[in-house]
Design a protein around this motif. Structure first.
Motif, PDB file in Angstrom:
ATOM      1  N   ALA A  26       0.857  -1.189   0.000  1.00  0.00           N
ATOM      2  CA  ALA A  26       0.000   0.000   0.000  1.00  0.00           C
ATOM      3  C   ALA A  26       0.887   1.231   0.000  1.00  0.00           C
ATOM      4  O   ALA A  26       1.852   1.317   0.763  1.00  0.00           O
ATOM      5  CB  ALA A  26      -0.913   0.005   1.218  1.00  0.00           C
ATOM      6  N   LYS A  27       0.554   2.179  -0.863  1.00  0.00           N
ATOM      7  CA  LYS A  27       1.331   3.407  -0.981  1.00  0.00           C
ATOM      8  C   LYS A  27       0.380   4.590  -0.878  1.00  0.00           C
ATOM      9  O   LYS A  27      -0.639   4.628  -1.561  1.00  0.00           O
ATOM     10  CB  LYS A  27       2.053   3.420  -2.323  1.00  0.00           C
ATOM     11  CG  LYS A  27       3.134   4.432  -2.446  1.00  0.00           C
ATOM     12  CD  LYS A  27       3.850   4.253  -3.775  1.00  0.00           C
ATOM     13  CE  LYS A  27       5.240   4.790  -3.684  1.00  0.00           C
ATOM     14  NZ  LYS A  27       5.981   4.579  -4.912  1.00  0.00           N
ATOM     15  N   GLY A  28       0.714   5.537   0.013  1.00  0.00           N
ATOM     16  CA  GLY A  28      -0.139   6.705   0.202  1.00  0.00           C
ATOM     17  C   GLY A  28       0.678   7.915   0.574  1.00  0.00           C
ATOM     18  O   GLY A  28       1.906   7.919   0.464  1.00  0.00           O
ATOM     19  N   LYS A  29      -0.003   8.943   1.068  1.00  0.00           N
ATOM     20  CA  LYS A  29       0.674  10.203   1.374  1.00  0.00           C
ATOM     21  C   LYS A  29       1.617  10.095   2.568  1.00  0.00           C
ATOM     22  O   LYS A  29       2.537  10.885   2.702  1.00  0.00           O
ATOM     23  CB  LYS A  29      -0.348  11.310   1.606  1.00  0.00           C
ATOM     24  CG  LYS A  29      -1.228  11.101   2.809  1.00  0.00           C
ATOM     25  CD  LYS A  29      -2.218  12.215   2.981  1.00  0.00           C
ATOM     26  CE  LYS A  29      -3.081  11.940   4.205  1.00  0.00           C
ATOM     27  NZ  LYS A  29      -4.089  12.949   4.401  1.00  0.00           N
ATOM     28  N   LEU A  30       1.415   9.119   3.442  1.00  0.00           N
ATOM     29  CA  LEU A  30       2.262   8.965   4.621  1.00  0.00           C
ATOM     30  C   LEU A  30       3.358   7.921   4.465  1.00  0.00           C
ATOM     31  O   LEU A  30       4.066   7.616   5.417  1.00  0.00           O
ATOM     32  CB  LEU A  30       1.409   8.630   5.844  1.00  0.00           C
ATOM     33  CG  LEU A  30       0.435   9.712   6.272  1.00  0.00           C
ATOM     34  CD1 LEU A  30      -0.385   9.245   7.455  1.00  0.00           C
ATOM     35  CD2 LEU A  30       1.171  10.986   6.617  1.00  0.00           C
ATOM     36  N   GLY A  31       3.495   7.334   3.277  1.00  0.00           N
ATOM     37  CA  GLY A  31       4.571   6.380   3.059  1.00  0.00           C
ATOM     38  C   GLY A  31       4.099   5.133   2.340  1.00  0.00           C
ATOM     39  O   GLY A  31       3.027   5.093   1.738  1.00  0.00           O
ATOM     40  N   GLU A  32       4.934   4.108   2.426  1.00  0.00           N
ATOM     41  CA  GLU A  32       4.648   2.849   1.758  1.00  0.00           C
ATOM     42  C   GLU A  32       4.864   1.705   2.741  1.00  0.00           C
ATOM     43  O   GLU A  32       5.887   1.654   3.426  1.00  0.00           O
ATOM     44  CB  GLU A  32       5.578   2.686   0.552  1.00  0.00           C
ATOM     45  CG  GLU A  32       5.346   1.425  -0.237  1.00  0.00           C
ATOM     46  CD  GLU A  32       6.228   1.338  -1.476  1.00  0.00           C
ATOM     47  OE1 GLU A  32       6.246   0.256  -2.071  1.00  0.00           O
ATOM     48  OE2 GLU A  32       6.883   2.332  -1.827  1.00  0.00           O
ATOM     49  N   LEU A  33       3.901   0.783   2.809  1.00  0.00           N
ATOM     50  CA  LEU A  33       3.981  -0.381   3.680  1.00  0.00           C
ATOM     51  C   LEU A  33       3.675  -1.629   2.879  1.00  0.00           C
ATOM     52  O   LEU A  33       2.896  -1.590   1.918  1.00  0.00           O
ATOM     53  CB  LEU A  33       2.974  -0.265   4.841  1.00  0.00           C
ATOM     54  CG  LEU A  33       3.180   0.856   5.843  1.00  0.00           C
ATOM     55  CD1 LEU A  33       2.007   0.914   6.805  1.00  0.00           C
ATOM     56  CD2 LEU A  33       4.461   0.659   6.614  1.00  0.00           C
ATOM     57  N   SER A  34       4.276  -2.737   3.285  1.00  0.00           N
ATOM     58  CA  SER A  34       3.968  -4.004   2.612  1.00  0.00           C
ATOM     59  C   SER A  34       3.770  -5.086   3.664  1.00  0.00           C
ATOM     60  O   SER A  34       4.311  -5.016   4.765  1.00  0.00           O
ATOM     61  CB  SER A  34       5.075  -4.391   1.634  1.00  0.00           C
ATOM     62  OG  SER A  34       6.269  -4.620   2.327  1.00  0.00           O
ATOM     63  N   TYR A  35       2.975  -6.076   3.304  1.00  0.00           N
ATOM     64  CA  TYR A  35       2.658  -7.178   4.210  1.00  0.00           C
ATOM     65  C   TYR A  35       2.725  -8.476   3.425  1.00  0.00           C
ATOM     66  O   TYR A  35       2.124  -8.600   2.357  1.00  0.00           O
ATOM     67  CB  TYR A  35       1.258  -6.987   4.811  1.00  0.00           C
ATOM     68  CG  TYR A  35       0.800  -8.141   5.662  1.00  0.00           C
ATOM     69  CD1 TYR A  35       1.438  -8.448   6.861  1.00  0.00           C
ATOM     70  CD2 TYR A  35      -0.268  -8.939   5.278  1.00  0.00           C
ATOM     71  CE1 TYR A  35       1.027  -9.496   7.636  1.00  0.00           C
ATOM     72  CE2 TYR A  35      -0.691  -9.994   6.056  1.00  0.00           C
ATOM     73  CZ  TYR A  35      -0.039 -10.272   7.245  1.00  0.00           C
ATOM     74  OH  TYR A  35      -0.450 -11.326   8.007  1.00  0.00           O
ATOM     75  N   THR A  36       3.465  -9.445   3.942  1.00  0.00           N
ATOM     76  CA  THR A  36       3.584 -10.766   3.327  1.00  0.00           C
ATOM     77  C   THR A  36       2.759 -11.739   4.149  1.00  0.00           C
ATOM     78  O   THR A  36       2.977 -11.893   5.347  1.00  0.00           O
ATOM     79  CB  THR A  36       5.054 -11.213   3.298  1.00  0.00           C
ATOM     80  OG1 THR A  36       5.818 -10.208   2.646  1.00  0.00           O
ATOM     81  CG2 THR A  36       5.205 -12.525   2.553  1.00  0.00           C
ATOM     82  N   PHE A  37       1.807 -12.404   3.504  1.00  0.00           N
ATOM     83  CA  PHE A  37       0.951 -13.350   4.220  1.00  0.00           C
ATOM     84  C   PHE A  37       1.232 -14.761   3.732  1.00  0.00           C
ATOM     85  O   PHE A  37       1.906 -14.981   2.735  1.00  0.00           O
ATOM     86  CB  PHE A  37      -0.530 -12.998   4.070  1.00  0.00           C
ATOM     87  CG  PHE A  37      -1.020 -12.927   2.646  1.00  0.00           C
ATOM     88  CD1 PHE A  37      -1.521 -14.054   2.016  1.00  0.00           C
ATOM     89  CD2 PHE A  37      -0.985 -11.740   1.940  1.00  0.00           C
ATOM     90  CE1 PHE A  37      -1.975 -13.998   0.720  1.00  0.00           C
ATOM     91  CE2 PHE A  37      -1.438 -11.671   0.643  1.00  0.00           C
ATOM     92  CZ  PHE A  37      -1.927 -12.805   0.029  1.00  0.00           C
ATOM     93  N   ASP A  38       0.682 -15.736   4.447  1.00  0.00           N
ATOM     94  CA  ASP A  38       0.881 -17.154   4.136  1.00  0.00           C
ATOM     95  C   ASP A  38       0.036 -17.522   2.925  1.00  0.00           C
ATOM     96  O   ASP A  38      -1.192 -17.519   2.994  1.00  0.00           O
ATOM     97  CB  ASP A  38       0.493 -17.990   5.352  1.00  0.00           C
ATOM     98  CG  ASP A  38       0.853 -19.457   5.184  1.00  0.00           C
ATOM     99  OD1 ASP A  38       1.509 -19.797   4.187  1.00  0.00           O
ATOM    100  OD2 ASP A  38       0.481 -20.254   6.062  1.00  0.00           O
ATOM    101  N   ASP A  39       0.684 -17.815   1.809  1.00  0.00           N
ATOM    102  CA  ASP A  39      -0.060 -18.078   0.573  1.00  0.00           C
ATOM    103  C   ASP A  39      -0.654 -19.484   0.510  1.00  0.00           C
ATOM    104  O   ASP A  39      -1.416 -19.790  -0.388  1.00  0.00           O
ATOM    105  CB  ASP A  39       0.821 -17.824  -0.658  1.00  0.00           C
ATOM    106  CG  ASP A  39       2.049 -18.721  -0.683  1.00  0.00           C
ATOM    107  OD1 ASP A  39       2.331 -19.370   0.330  1.00  0.00           O
ATOM    108  OD2 ASP A  39       2.728 -18.745  -1.721  1.00  0.00           O
TER     109      ASP A  39
END
Length: 178
Positions: A26-39
Protein backbone atom coordinates in the motif's frame (compact mmCIF):
# COMPACT_ATOMS: atom_id res chain seq x y z
CA UNK A 1 -16.81 -18.17 8.98
CA UNK A 2 -14.65 -15.19 9.94
CA UNK A 3 -16.62 -12.14 11.01
CA UNK A 4 -13.68 -9.85 10.23
CA UNK A 5 -12.39 -11.60 7.12
CA UNK A 6 -15.64 -11.60 5.17
CA UNK A 7 -15.67 -7.81 4.75
CA UNK A 8 -13.58 -6.29 1.95
CA UNK A 9 -10.94 -3.64 2.63
CA UNK A 10 -12.04 -0.44 0.89
CA UNK A 11 -9.12 1.48 -0.62
CA UNK A 12 -9.61 5.27 -0.23
CA UNK A 13 -8.66 7.88 -2.82
CA UNK A 14 -4.95 8.71 -2.85
CA UNK A 15 -3.90 5.18 -1.87
CA UNK A 16 -2.63 2.62 -4.37
CA UNK A 17 -2.66 -1.06 -3.43
CA UNK A 18 -0.90 -3.80 -5.39
CA UNK A 19 -1.21 -7.54 -4.80
CA UNK A 20 1.62 -9.77 -6.10
CA UNK A 21 1.32 -13.46 -5.14
CA UNK A 22 1.43 -13.27 -1.33
CA UNK A 23 2.68 -9.67 -0.91
CA UNK A 24 0.28 -6.72 -0.52
CA UNK A 25 1.80 -3.24 -0.87
CA UNK A 26 0.00 0.00 0.00
CA UNK A 27 1.33 3.41 -0.98
CA UNK A 28 -0.14 6.70 0.20
CA UNK A 29 0.67 10.20 1.37
CA UNK A 30 2.26 8.96 4.62
CA UNK A 31 4.57 6.38 3.06
CA UNK A 32 4.65 2.85 1.76
CA UNK A 33 3.98 -0.38 3.68
CA UNK A 34 3.97 -4.00 2.61
CA UNK A 35 2.66 -7.18 4.21
CA UNK A 36 3.58 -10.77 3.33
CA UNK A 37 0.95 -13.35 4.22
CA UNK A 38 0.88 -17.15 4.14
CA UNK A 39 -0.06 -18.08 0.57
CA UNK A 40 -0.91 -21.68 1.46
CA UNK A 41 -4.01 -20.75 3.44
CA UNK A 42 -5.46 -17.46 2.15
CA UNK A 43 -5.56 -15.50 -1.08
CA UNK A 44 -6.02 -11.74 -1.61
CA UNK A 45 -7.47 -10.15 -4.74
CA UNK A 46 -7.86 -6.52 -5.79
CA UNK A 47 -11.34 -5.92 -7.22
CA UNK A 48 -12.43 -2.35 -8.13
CA UNK A 49 -10.81 -0.44 -5.21
CA UNK A 50 -11.46 -3.24 -2.74
CA UNK A 51 -9.10 -5.90 -1.41
CA UNK A 52 -10.95 -9.17 -0.85
CA UNK A 53 -9.32 -11.86 1.30
CA UNK A 54 -10.64 -15.41 1.14
CA UNK A 55 -9.51 -18.75 2.58
CA UNK A 56 -8.27 -21.55 0.32
CA UNK A 57 -9.66 -24.35 2.50
CA UNK A 58 -11.95 -24.89 5.48
CA UNK A 59 -9.15 -25.77 7.90
CA UNK A 60 -8.78 -24.04 11.26
CA UNK A 61 -5.45 -22.50 10.21
CA UNK A 62 -6.98 -21.03 7.03
CA UNK A 63 -9.93 -19.55 8.93
CA UNK A 64 -7.71 -17.92 11.56
CA UNK A 65 -5.34 -16.47 8.98
CA UNK A 66 -8.30 -15.18 6.96
CA UNK A 67 -9.34 -12.62 9.59
CA UNK A 68 -5.76 -11.81 10.59
CA UNK A 69 -4.68 -11.11 7.02
CA UNK A 70 -7.69 -8.89 6.38
CA UNK A 71 -7.06 -6.93 9.60
CA UNK A 72 -3.36 -6.44 8.74
CA UNK A 73 -4.21 -5.18 5.24
CA UNK A 74 -6.87 -2.84 6.65
CA UNK A 75 -4.41 -1.38 9.20
CA UNK A 76 -1.85 -0.92 6.44
CA UNK A 77 -4.29 0.94 4.17
CA UNK A 78 -5.51 3.13 7.04
CA UNK A 79 -1.94 3.85 8.11
CA UNK A 80 -0.72 5.16 4.74
CA UNK A 81 -3.83 7.32 4.32
CA UNK A 82 -4.55 8.67 7.85
CA UNK A 83 -1.79 7.38 10.11
CA UNK A 84 -1.87 6.25 13.74
CA UNK A 85 -1.17 8.21 16.90
CA UNK A 86 -0.51 7.36 20.56
CA UNK A 87 -0.29 9.93 23.33
CA UNK A 88 1.57 9.51 26.61
CA UNK A 89 1.40 11.57 29.82
CA UNK A 90 4.16 12.01 32.38
CA UNK A 91 2.81 12.22 35.95
CA UNK A 92 5.18 13.11 38.77
CA UNK A 93 7.20 15.96 40.20
CA UNK A 94 10.11 16.77 37.89
CA UNK A 95 9.04 14.32 35.17
CA UNK A 96 9.40 15.95 31.76
CA UNK A 97 10.26 15.19 28.15
CA UNK A 98 11.64 17.07 25.17
CA UNK A 99 12.49 16.23 21.56
CA UNK A 100 16.01 16.92 20.29
CA UNK A 101 16.54 16.84 16.56
CA UNK A 102 13.82 14.93 14.79
CA UNK A 103 13.87 11.46 16.35
CA UNK A 104 15.61 11.77 19.74
CA UNK A 105 13.54 11.94 22.91
CA UNK A 106 15.17 13.08 26.17
CA UNK A 107 13.26 12.02 29.29
CA UNK A 108 13.72 13.20 32.88
CA UNK A 109 12.18 10.43 34.96
CA UNK A 110 14.38 10.40 38.06
CA UNK A 111 17.26 8.56 36.36
CA UNK A 112 20.55 10.17 35.35
CA UNK A 113 20.07 9.88 31.57
CA UNK A 114 17.23 8.49 29.45
CA UNK A 115 17.74 9.13 25.75
CA UNK A 116 15.37 7.34 23.40
CA UNK A 117 16.19 7.14 19.68
CA UNK A 118 13.11 6.48 17.51
CA UNK A 119 13.20 5.00 14.00
CA UNK A 120 12.91 7.39 11.07
CA UNK A 121 9.35 6.22 10.24
CA UNK A 122 8.09 7.53 13.59
CA UNK A 123 7.36 11.19 14.39
CA UNK A 124 7.82 12.32 17.99
CA UNK A 125 6.39 15.54 19.41
CA UNK A 126 6.07 17.10 22.86
CA UNK A 127 3.19 19.62 22.92
CA UNK A 128 4.01 20.28 26.58
CA UNK A 129 6.83 19.02 28.85
CA UNK A 130 4.51 16.37 30.32
CA UNK A 131 3.01 15.06 27.07
CA UNK A 132 4.49 12.91 24.29
CA UNK A 133 2.79 12.29 20.94
CA UNK A 134 3.96 9.36 18.80
CA UNK A 135 2.65 9.14 15.24
CA UNK A 136 3.38 7.15 12.10
CA UNK A 137 1.94 4.96 9.37
CA UNK A 138 2.73 1.55 10.90
CA UNK A 139 0.24 0.69 13.66
CA UNK A 140 2.43 -2.00 15.19
CA UNK A 141 5.54 0.21 15.27
CA UNK A 142 3.69 3.18 16.84
CA UNK A 143 2.33 0.93 19.60
CA UNK A 144 5.73 -0.71 20.14
CA UNK A 145 7.52 2.64 20.51
CA UNK A 146 4.83 3.87 22.95
CA UNK A 147 5.23 0.68 25.01
CA UNK A 148 9.03 1.02 25.08
CA UNK A 149 8.81 4.62 26.33
CA UNK A 150 6.19 3.64 28.93
CA UNK A 151 8.43 0.79 30.11
CA UNK A 152 11.03 3.25 31.46
CA UNK A 153 8.70 4.22 34.34
CA UNK A 154 5.34 2.46 34.51
CA UNK A 155 2.64 4.15 36.61
CA UNK A 156 2.82 2.95 40.19
CA UNK A 157 -0.37 2.24 42.16
CA UNK A 158 0.23 4.39 45.28
CA UNK A 159 0.75 7.91 43.91
CA UNK A 160 0.12 7.25 40.22
CA UNK A 161 3.55 8.56 39.19
CA UNK A 162 5.06 7.39 35.92
CA UNK A 163 4.49 7.34 32.17
CA UNK A 164 0.94 6.41 31.20
CA UNK A 165 -1.22 6.45 28.09
CA UNK A 166 -3.59 9.41 27.80
CA UNK A 167 -6.92 8.29 29.23
CA UNK A 168 -5.44 5.23 30.99
CA UNK A 169 -6.91 4.52 34.40
CA UNK A 170 -4.33 3.68 37.07
CA UNK A 171 -5.89 1.61 39.82
CA UNK A 172 -4.81 3.13 43.11
CA UNK A 173 -3.99 1.31 46.32
CA UNK A 174 -4.41 2.56 49.85
CA UNK A 175 -1.18 3.38 51.68
CA UNK A 176 0.00 2.20 55.09
CA UNK A 177 -2.14 2.92 58.11
CA UNK A 178 -0.89 3.69 61.62
Amino acid sequence: MSRVGKYPVIVPNGVTVTVNNNVVTAKGKLGELSYTFDDGHVVAKLEDNKVVVSPLSDSKQARTLWGTTRAQINSMVKGVSEGFKKELELVGVGYKARVEGSHKLVLSLGFSHVNFEAPKEINLACPSPTQITISGADKQLVGQIAAEIRKYRKPEPYKGKGVKYTGEYVRRKEGKKK
